[in-house]
Design an enzyme around this catalytic site. Structure first.
Site, PDB file in Angstrom:
ATOM      1  N   TYR A   1       8.406 -38.605   8.906  1.00 10.18           N
ATOM      2  CA  TYR A   1       7.845 -37.253   8.733  1.00 10.18           C
ATOM      3  C   TYR A   1       7.070 -37.050   7.429  1.00 10.18           C
TER       4      TYR A   1
ATOM      5  N   GLU B   1      15.800 -33.898  17.233  1.00  9.21           N
ATOM      6  CA  GLU B   1      15.741 -35.315  17.629  1.00  9.21           C
ATOM      7  C   GLU B   1      17.074 -36.006  17.328  1.00  9.21           C
TER       8      GLU B   1
ATOM      9  N   TYR C   1      12.244 -41.507  31.578  1.00 12.25           N
ATOM     10  CA  TYR C   1      11.515 -42.744  31.333  1.00 12.25           C
ATOM     11  C   TYR C   1      12.135 -43.506  30.161  1.00 12.25           C
TER      12      TYR C   1
ATOM     13  N   ARG D   1       5.544 -48.577  24.534  1.00 13.64           N
ATOM     14  CA  ARG D   1       5.013 -47.827  25.681  1.00 13.64           C
ATOM     15  C   ARG D   1       6.168 -47.182  26.429  1.00 13.64           C
TER      16      ARG D   1
ATOM     17  N   VAL E   1       0.345 -44.671  40.640  1.00  6.79           N
ATOM     18  CA  VAL E   1       1.609 -45.090  40.022  1.00  6.79           C
ATOM     19  C   VAL E   1       2.460 -43.877  39.613  1.00  6.79           C
ATOM     20  N   GLY E   2       1.909 -42.685  39.736  1.00  8.82           N
ATOM     21  CA  GLY E   2       2.662 -41.445  39.485  1.00  8.82           C
ATOM     22  C   GLY E   2       3.842 -41.296  40.425  1.00  8.82           C
ATOM     23  N   ILE E   3       3.925 -42.153  41.421  1.00  6.90           N
ATOM     24  CA  ILE E   3       5.041 -42.118  42.379  1.00  6.90           C
ATOM     25  C   ILE E   3       6.368 -42.521  41.724  1.00  6.90           C
ATOM     26  N   THR E   4       6.315 -43.270  40.595  1.00  9.17           N
ATOM     27  CA  THR E   4       7.548 -43.898  40.081  1.00  9.17           C
ATOM     28  C   THR E   4       8.717 -42.917  39.847  1.00  9.17           C
ATOM     29  N   PRO E   5       8.537 -41.814  39.098  1.00 15.28           N
ATOM     30  CA  PRO E   5       9.705 -40.950  38.873  1.00 15.28           C
ATOM     31  C   PRO E   5      10.143 -40.220  40.141  1.00 15.28           C
TER      32      PRO E   5
HETATM   33  C1  LIG Z   1       6.249 -40.543  30.193  1.00 13.78           C
HETATM   34  C2  LIG Z   1       5.413 -41.702  30.664  1.00 13.78           C
HETATM   35  C3  LIG Z   1       5.803 -42.418  31.770  1.00 13.78           C
HETATM   36  C4  LIG Z   1       5.014 -43.487  32.233  1.00 13.78           C
HETATM   37  N1  LIG Z   1       5.422 -44.156  33.348  1.00 13.78           N
HETATM   38  C5  LIG Z   1       4.673 -45.177  33.817  1.00 13.78           C
HETATM   39  C6  LIG Z   1       5.072 -45.918  34.990  1.00 13.78           C
HETATM   40  O1  LIG Z   1       6.101 -45.642  35.605  1.00 13.78           O
HETATM   41  N2  LIG Z   1       4.281 -46.940  35.408  1.00 13.78           N
HETATM   42  C7  LIG Z   1       3.109 -47.259  34.773  1.00 13.78           C
HETATM   43  O2  LIG Z   1       2.437 -48.211  35.194  1.00 13.78           O
HETATM   44  N3  LIG Z   1       2.699 -46.570  33.677  1.00 13.78           N
HETATM   45  C8  LIG Z   1       3.459 -45.553  33.184  1.00 13.78           C
HETATM   46  N4  LIG Z   1       3.055 -44.882  32.045  1.00 13.78           N
HETATM   47  C9  LIG Z   1       1.818 -45.313  31.354  1.00 13.78           C
HETATM   48  C10 LIG Z   1       2.151 -46.446  30.377  1.00 13.78           C
HETATM   49  O3  LIG Z   1       2.941 -45.949  29.323  1.00 13.78           O
HETATM   50  C11 LIG Z   1       0.901 -47.068  29.747  1.00 13.78           C
HETATM   51  O4  LIG Z   1       0.122 -46.068  29.173  1.00 13.78           O
HETATM   52  C12 LIG Z   1       0.080 -47.856  30.753  1.00 13.78           C
HETATM   53  O5  LIG Z   1       0.853 -48.928  31.285  1.00 13.78           O
HETATM   54  C13 LIG Z   1      -1.181 -48.430  30.093  1.00 13.78           C
HETATM   55  O6  LIG Z   1      -0.779 -49.189  28.993  1.00 13.78           O
HETATM   56  P1  LIG Z   1      -1.503 -50.551  28.627  1.00 13.78           P
HETATM   57  O7  LIG Z   1      -0.964 -51.018  27.329  1.00 13.78           O
HETATM   58  O8  LIG Z   1      -1.472 -51.482  29.778  1.00 13.78           O
HETATM   59  O9  LIG Z   1      -2.987 -50.104  28.487  1.00 13.78           O
HETATM   60  P2  LIG Z   1      -3.726 -49.726  27.121  1.00 13.78           P
HETATM   61  O10 LIG Z   1      -3.935 -50.927  26.310  1.00 13.78           O
HETATM   62  O11 LIG Z   1      -3.010 -48.587  26.513  1.00 13.78           O
HETATM   63  O12 LIG Z   1      -5.115 -49.257  27.706  1.00 13.78           O
HETATM   64  C14 LIG Z   1      -5.244 -48.203  28.657  1.00 13.78           C
HETATM   65  C15 LIG Z   1      -6.719 -48.073  29.027  1.00 13.78           C
HETATM   66  O13 LIG Z   1      -7.467 -47.709  27.880  1.00 13.78           O
HETATM   67  C16 LIG Z   1      -8.451 -48.675  27.605  1.00 13.78           C
HETATM   68  N5  LIG Z   1      -8.498 -48.853  26.142  1.00 13.78           N
HETATM   69  C17 LIG Z   1      -7.546 -49.415  25.353  1.00 13.78           C
HETATM   70  N6  LIG Z   1      -7.907 -49.391  24.070  1.00 13.78           N
HETATM   71  C18 LIG Z   1      -9.110 -48.800  24.043  1.00 13.78           C
HETATM   72  C19 LIG Z   1     -10.025 -48.492  22.998  1.00 13.78           C
HETATM   73  N7  LIG Z   1      -9.743 -48.747  21.722  1.00 13.78           N
HETATM   74  N8  LIG Z   1     -11.176 -47.871  23.356  1.00 13.78           N
HETATM   75  C20 LIG Z   1     -11.458 -47.575  24.639  1.00 13.78           C
HETATM   76  N9  LIG Z   1     -10.637 -47.854  25.653  1.00 13.78           N
HETATM   77  C21 LIG Z   1      -9.485 -48.445  25.357  1.00 13.78           C
HETATM   78  C22 LIG Z   1      -8.012 -49.947  28.324  1.00 13.78           C
HETATM   79  O14 LIG Z   1      -9.098 -50.760  28.699  1.00 13.78           O
HETATM   80  C23 LIG Z   1      -7.323 -49.393  29.522  1.00 13.78           C
HETATM   81  O15 LIG Z   1      -8.209 -49.097  30.561  1.00 13.78           O
HETATM   82  C24 LIG Z   1       3.826 -43.816  31.562  1.00 13.78           C
HETATM   83  C25 LIG Z   1       3.452 -43.102  30.434  1.00 13.78           C
HETATM   84  C26 LIG Z   1       4.230 -42.058  29.978  1.00 13.78           C
HETATM   85  C27 LIG Z   1       3.803 -41.296  28.758  1.00 13.78           C
HETATM   86  C1  HEM Z   2       5.736 -31.677  12.605  1.00 10.22           C
HETATM   87  C2  HEM Z   2       5.340 -32.871  12.948  1.00 10.22           C
HETATM   88  C3  HEM Z   2       4.893 -33.324  14.304  1.00 10.22           C
HETATM   89  C4  HEM Z   2       4.348 -32.615  15.347  1.00 10.22           C
HETATM   90  C5  HEM Z   2       4.019 -31.137  15.436  1.00 10.22           C
HETATM   91  C6  HEM Z   2       4.102 -33.572  16.418  1.00 10.22           C
HETATM   92  C7  HEM Z   2       3.554 -33.232  17.639  1.00 10.22           C
HETATM   93  C8  HEM Z   2       3.351 -34.118  18.675  1.00 10.22           C
HETATM   94  C9  HEM Z   2       2.793 -33.760  19.952  1.00 10.22           C
HETATM   95  C10 HEM Z   2       2.354 -32.353  20.368  1.00 10.22           C
HETATM   96  C11 HEM Z   2       2.769 -34.882  20.715  1.00 10.22           C
HETATM   97  C12 HEM Z   2       2.277 -35.007  22.152  1.00 10.22           C
HETATM   98  C13 HEM Z   2       3.459 -34.868  23.075  1.00 10.22           C
HETATM   99  C14 HEM Z   2       3.129 -35.171  24.526  1.00 10.22           C
HETATM  100  O1  HEM Z   2       1.991 -35.434  24.836  1.00 10.22           O
HETATM  101  O2  HEM Z   2       4.032 -35.153  25.365  1.00 10.22           O
HETATM  102  C15 HEM Z   2       3.300 -35.954  19.911  1.00 10.22           C
HETATM  103  C16 HEM Z   2       3.414 -37.266  20.323  1.00 10.22           C
HETATM  104  C17 HEM Z   2       3.720 -38.303  19.490  1.00 10.22           C
HETATM  105  N1  HEM Z   2       4.127 -38.209  18.177  1.00 10.22           N
HETATM  106 FE1  HEM Z   2       4.376 -36.526  17.114  1.00 10.22          FE
HETATM  107  N2  HEM Z   2       4.485 -34.813  16.001  1.00 10.22           N
HETATM  108  C18 HEM Z   2       4.976 -34.708  14.729  1.00 10.22           C
HETATM  109  C19 HEM Z   2       5.479 -35.726  13.956  1.00 10.22           C
HETATM  110  C20 HEM Z   2       5.428 -37.057  14.292  1.00 10.22           C
HETATM  111  C21 HEM Z   2       5.843 -38.155  13.439  1.00 10.22           C
HETATM  112  C22 HEM Z   2       6.470 -38.009  12.045  1.00 10.22           C
HETATM  113  C23 HEM Z   2       5.598 -39.311  14.115  1.00 10.22           C
HETATM  114  C24 HEM Z   2       5.810 -40.722  13.654  1.00 10.22           C
HETATM  115  C25 HEM Z   2       4.995 -41.284  12.813  1.00 10.22           C
HETATM  116  C26 HEM Z   2       5.054 -38.941  15.414  1.00 10.22           C
HETATM  117  C27 HEM Z   2       4.717 -39.826  16.411  1.00 10.22           C
HETATM  118  C28 HEM Z   2       4.325 -39.465  17.692  1.00 10.22           C
HETATM  119  C29 HEM Z   2       4.029 -40.439  18.732  1.00 10.22           C
HETATM  120  C30 HEM Z   2       4.133 -41.949  18.599  1.00 10.22           C
HETATM  121  C31 HEM Z   2       3.652 -39.700  19.869  1.00 10.22           C
HETATM  122  C32 HEM Z   2       3.200 -40.291  21.222  1.00 10.22           C
HETATM  123  C33 HEM Z   2       1.781 -40.753  21.011  1.00 10.22           C
HETATM  124  C34 HEM Z   2       1.098 -41.370  22.209  1.00 10.22           C
HETATM  125  O3  HEM Z   2       1.400 -41.020  23.352  1.00 10.22           O
HETATM  126  O4  HEM Z   2       0.206 -42.181  21.954  1.00 10.22           O
HETATM  127  N3  HEM Z   2       4.964 -37.579  15.479  1.00 10.22           N
HETATM  128  N4  HEM Z   2       3.657 -35.462  18.675  1.00 10.22           N
END
Ligand SMILES: Cc1cc2nc3c(=O)[nH]c(=O)nc-3n(C[C@H](O)[C@H](O)[C@H](O)COP(=O)(O)OP(=O)(O)OC[C@H]3O[C@@H](n4cnc5c(N)ncnc54)[C@H](O)[C@@H]3O)c2cc1C
Ligand code: HEM
Length: 393
Positions: A95, A138, A191, A205, A269-273
């Protein structure tokens, strides 16, 4: 402690956040991800590139500033952020890093005329208040996860004990703890957080739990994303006996107890949950209308399992909609899911619970169709497979 004067200054900056919040959070992430390599692995770089994560944070900060006098109005937003943070192991020591970078970004984006010492001091106090609130919430979840039967805190080593192709692009992975102990009974819809090392760099992830809880193992089902780092790695490298770190189940997109008929509406893939949700609802004897959209049968995961459930439980009806059906495919509808499809496939009563998940444009359409068909908004729940965003049809 946040004083009246601090609150007034924070509220006065709401209009600035409304117009410039995203530029500010983008700048904030640039500062943080380049200056603090220790927090980089927590963030999905694709979410930075698309702007979705800075946008989600900007919306969160804006909601906070608007409601600084009545934090209870933030409602589900706090729970959602807490669950996402816990799933990726955001810890109290992270934080101050975010706080320092946020204040630096405010200074640099707004400039000295607007970001006066008074503004910076008010935002520092406001940030601390929000950080304390999140850290406290948390910690409660971390503690509950550790104390649950089969639960744990932090990372636990798991092994892939089985792989199964579910479609041309989705593979299921069955994961068991290397320590041989039990795993907790998660709530359908939750998840996991995974931590992996790929090419020497740590990545994290989320993946939904795609099989009902059984106390011994978890199942996740991963779609191979074109160019996707983790999904590509899992498909290619995570064979049987592969080991990885797992954080405990999290998430608040969970099946709520209810007597109402249930509609599970998913795409891709949104079917999973929806799989553990369907199983739990079926066992409770609920009426379930399971509506799933895929491009064609080749990429349609879990079709046989859902057919089997519908054959075994009279309360379950299932409808499949293919947008690009092949000649040999059979479906209940074709094209993208329309209001007319839903009108036909939803239960007669509009007093139902709807859960939906899929690509964002699909979700925006479903949300708008459900509203038009008279399903109460508070009975519609959804989740994003990425940072939360506004759903506009
Ligand atoms: C709550 C939750 C539940 C999930 N459940 C599932 C699930 O059940 N099954 C599932 O398959 N996924 C699920 N996901 C999605 C999963 O977490 C990943 O986001 C997904 O697998 C893609 O990750 P990746 O590392 O393969 O792709 P990433 O490397 O993250 O890339 C995703 C896309 O972005 C592009 N990309 C990457 N980096 C860049 C860049 N710098 N600039 C431009 N484009 C870029 C890539 O080419 C790709 O097309 C879930 C996500 C959440 C938040
Ligand atoms: C007051 C402080 C913070 C606020 C208001 C905040 C707010 C948020 C919000 C709104 C999201 C998106 C949630 C969602 O999409 O479901 C998020 C995701 C996230 N936050 Fe924070 N956050 C805070 C602090 C932090 C800190 C300290 C960390 C760690 C360095 C952190 C790491 C992350 C990560 C890793 C995600 C998911 C990112 C992703 O999906 O790529 N956050 N936070």
């Amino acid at each position: 402690m946040l004083s009246e004067a601090h609150r007034a200054v924070v509220k006065a900056t709401v209009p600035l956040l409304e117009t410039g919040g995203e530029a500010l959070t983008q700048h904030f992430y640039r500062i943080m991800l380049s200056g603090y390599p220790e927090v980089r692995p927590l963030f999905n770089q694709a979410h930075q590139a698309s702007g979705d994560q800075p946008r989600a944070l900007a919306n969160g900060v804006l909601a906070y500033a608007r409601n600084i006098d009545r934090l209870e109005a933030l409602g589900p937003l706090v729970g959602q952020v807490v669950q996402k943070h816990v799933s990726l192991q955001v810890l109290p020591e992270h934080y101050p890093i975010v706080g320092t970078c946020l204040l630096q970004a405010i200074r640099e984006v707004l400039g000295p005329d607007i970001a006066t010492d008074e503004v910076i001091e008010a935002w520092a106090a406001a940030y601390q208040q929000l950080a304390d609130l999140l850290i406290g919430a948390e910690e409660q979840v971390y503690q509950a996860n550790a104390e649950a039967p089969g639960g744990w805190r932090g990372a636990r080593r798991f092994r892939v004990v089985r792989r199964e192709d579910e479609s041309e692009e989705i593979v299921s992975f069955y994961l068991r703890p290397v320590d041989g102990g039990p795993v907790p009974a998660f709530v359908p819809g939750q998840y996991l957080g995974l931590r992996l090392e790929i090419d020497g760099a740590e990545v994290r992830r989320n993946y939904s739990l795609s099989a009902p809880p059984d106390g011994t193992q978890f199942r996740i089902s991963v779609k191979r994303e074109p160019g996707g780092q983790v999904s590509g790695f899992m498909h290619q490298m995570a064979q049987e006996d592969f080991e990885l770190d797992v954080f405990p189940p999290a998430g608040d997109f969970t099946l709520q107890a209810s007597e109402r008929p249930l509609a599970l509406i998913t795409a891709g893939v949104g079917i999973t949950p929806a799989i553990p949700m369907l199983e739990a609802a079926a066992r409770e004897g609920r009426t379930v209308h399971f509506i799933h959209c895929a491009r064609h049968a080749g990429v349609h995961a879990f079709r046989e399992w859902v057919d089997d459930m519908a054959a075994r439980y009279p309360g379950i009806r299932r409808f499949f909609c293919y947008s690009e059906p092949r000649a040999e495919d059979t479906a209940d509808g074709t094209g993208f899911l329309t209001r007319e499809h839903l009108e036909k496939w939803l239960p007669q009563t509009r007093d139902l619970d709807a859960y939906f998940l899929g690509p964002v444009p699909f979700m925006a359409q479903v949300k708008s169709h459900l509203a038009a068909l008279g399903v109460p908004g508070e009975q519609c729940r959804y989740e994003f497979f990425g940072p939360a965003q506004a759903l506009e049809a």
